[in-house]
Enzyme design. Sequence first.
Site, PDB file in Angstrom:
ATOM      1  N   ASN A  51      -6.523  -2.440   2.200  1.00 42.07           N
ATOM      2  CA  ASN A  51      -5.973  -3.519   2.145  1.00 42.07           C
ATOM      3  C   ASN A  51      -7.772  -4.844   2.610  1.00 42.07           C
ATOM      4  O   ASN A  51      -8.624  -4.432   3.375  1.00 42.07           O
ATOM      5  CB  ASN A  51      -4.973  -4.562   3.716  1.00 42.07           C
ATOM      6  CG  ASN A  51      -4.064  -4.605   3.533  1.00 42.07           C
ATOM      7  OD1 ASN A  51      -3.506  -4.352   2.097  1.00 42.07           O
ATOM      8  ND2 ASN A  51      -3.621  -4.785   4.393  1.00 42.07           N
ATOM      9  N   ARG A 104       1.208  -1.326   0.134  1.00 40.44           N
ATOM     10  CA  ARG A 104       0.646  -0.191  -0.089  1.00 40.44           C
ATOM     11  C   ARG A 104       1.036   1.353   0.054  1.00 40.44           C
ATOM     12  O   ARG A 104       0.876   2.247  -0.546  1.00 40.44           O
ATOM     13  CB  ARG A 104      -0.827  -0.384   1.059  1.00 40.44           C
ATOM     14  CG  ARG A 104      -1.759  -1.175   0.696  1.00 40.44           C
ATOM     15  CD  ARG A 104      -2.927  -1.150   2.530  1.00 40.44           C
ATOM     16  NE  ARG A 104      -2.185  -1.551   3.163  1.00 40.44           N
ATOM     17  CZ  ARG A 104      -2.668  -1.406   4.443  1.00 40.44           C
ATOM     18  NH1 ARG A 104      -3.330  -0.418   4.994  1.00 40.44           N
ATOM     19  NH2 ARG A 104      -1.629  -1.766   5.228  1.00 40.44           N
TER      20      ARG A 104
END
Length: 773
Positions: free
Chosen positions: A38, A20
């Site tokens: 996520n 990320r």
Amino acid sequence: MGYIALKIRLSGLVQGVGFRPFIHRIALRTNVQGYCLNLGGSEVEIHVEGSSNNVSKFMKFLLAEKPPPAIIDYVEVFEDKIEGYKSFTIKKSGVIRKLLSQIPPDFAVCNECLKEVLNPNDRRYKYPFNSCAWCGPRFSIIEKPPYDRENTSMRDFPLCSECLKEYTDIDNIRRYHAQGISCPKCGPKVWLTDKHGNPINVEDPIHEASKLIDDGFIVAVKGIGGFHIAALASSDDVVLELRKRKNRPQKPFALMALNEEVALKLVELDNEGLRIIRSISAPIVLAPMREDANVSRYVAPGLKKLGVMLAYSPLHYLLLKDTKDKYLIMTSGNPPGQPMCTTNECALSKLKEYVDYFLLHNRRIINRVDDSVVRITRGRITFIRRSRGYAPLWIKTSISTNRPIIAFGAMLQNAGGIGIDKYIIPTQYIGDCENRETLEFLEQALSFLIKSYDIDLRKAIVVSDMHPEYPTTKLAREYSERYGVEHLMVQHHHAHIASVMAELDLPIDEEVVGIAIDGVGYGDDGAIWGGEVLVASYDTYKRVGHLEYHVLPGGDRSTIYPARYLLSILYSKLGYEETLGTAKRLGIIDLVPGKDLEVKITLKQVDKGMPLTSSTGRFLDAISTLLKISWHRTYEGEPAIKLEEYSRPGNLEIQYPVENRDNVDIIRISDVVLGVIELLEDGVDKHVVAYAVQYWLGYTLGKIALKHVNRKRRIIVVSGGAAVNEYIMKGIEDSVKGTSALLFSNEKVPRGDGGISTGQIAIAKAKIIKELS
Ligand SMILES: [Zn+2]
Ligand SMILES: [Zn+2]
């Protein structure tokens, strides 16, 4: 220029690897807006919007520049609504599962983190738990996906202000949004105790432990996935003391080396060996010991190979760095036959007989993971034990089912596994499922995967071995009754063969010829199979060849003292009197504890005609005994392993007569045994005989398999514990050279019984699909 929005979902190994933060950085670089998060199935979802030019740049970077440990298995892209985002953000994780993804395994410490630990000016100087987005424990500390700090045992250690600053600084490549980070101020702590658990007050407990080990003490060390027992490897006295305390006379101990340079002073590593030992998975690699290695001969008695791994966490690195040798014995901290300890309480109560001190810490180990063990056979990586650094990565196949599968494996060196959609996910190494503790570990490991992948057991199918007495079979039956679901029992060697088929991702209707060679597997006829050639698909098999049956007199005792099986083979050819005479002449009588009397009793047991076996392992053990290389088995595979190590290639050819009975080829090993006796009496070099026995066995199996290869069935697969044997595999390879057959073996799961659950799942998948169609 048009404005567009895309939704992207990525699965693979995309959580716990700095994904990320990486997305966030390339979003800034390409000036796109949106978010990433996520999802609950370990996958990542991204929404980007911007000019089509910028969005396509973003896509290009996304696929080309992923972080080092990340694996992208699957990308889903579709057009999305333009929401008018003003910036790009990392959103709080979602709990809904959209795609399945992989739970990250533990990663060895990266060079950047190690540099910090060794730099006196860095605030993480000598910090044993240093980690970053690219490295550190994952699987061993995760309770459930997604991989966020609050789902790991690092949630016990809130970030201090300095760590928080790094965590929120987008320019901090290795720590921005890295879930596992910590520092000496906020992270876990290490301490030293005596054998009774009384703390020893010292400024630097790791340094003190190094000094104690140098002084010859034995220290239990809490590591990443469990406990090790650490001791000097260079001192005979220390190694013998450890053997005495652990009541472990022969089984080799693994070593840990500070770095590659130190490892190369201990063992010879070729390019493949080097690649594996320095990989992010950092397993134990079995490799030839250097003649000048300063290692006690009691570390691996009677063996030419040593198991060596590199220090894979800063804690291990710091411990080894301060020892005089820079390498140590690092053996699993477990009571005999039981799983390794993961808690301080377990260690303090169960390991205190073995050690003088404990080096403990306060980070909880959630999932036990033993060190993985690999060797190289015919130049290829071969798993002996698949665990830390590999588990719980999955094997992707193109056969997808809508019912989940729970597999319990076999018994020794076991691993379980689950099947879901296209994926086969083996558990970490479990061990020998002979007692309550190990079975409990199997259940825990399975239930972690069941929870993580949100499996409804009432819709599942459970799979086990066909052996009615295996504790794992009984456990599977219990599950099947508890949840009212089907229990599929799979033949052992069929599962071995299917495990290779699954690794190769062969289509559902493919047929192969399988060679399955190992110690023990329950056969259709109730005999103990173990030297089998099967024509197989995922859901069917036909036995077309095997080693000649002989009685294994007294079962287990013949496994421990293979001379008993050797006597049984001789008896089938020579009759009572001549077998006794031969046993006396060759000194076989001295290779069973009960001498004369035991030999006579053994032959009486053979008269009962039960149990019969076609085991390759037992045959190799009998040869190892006949050559007087190894005749008392103290650990699994010992006589066969020593036979392999003893071998020296030569020009000797050994005939393996094959007899065809009702279209089944039977390899007459009794004739081979008599032939070997003649060679010995002729004074032929025993090293060369040892080699020839294995090579020509492989060659013969290969030739039998070839008879069943045709235009539609071109693949030969080899599996089973004996498929790690260099010379048997060379024999098989040579037998198919120049033909149209293609030869494969396992490289993702163990060839031994640790790969059985993978095969069981593959077979169950095919059965589910065939029943539906
Ligand atoms: Zn790192
Ligand atoms: Zn901190």
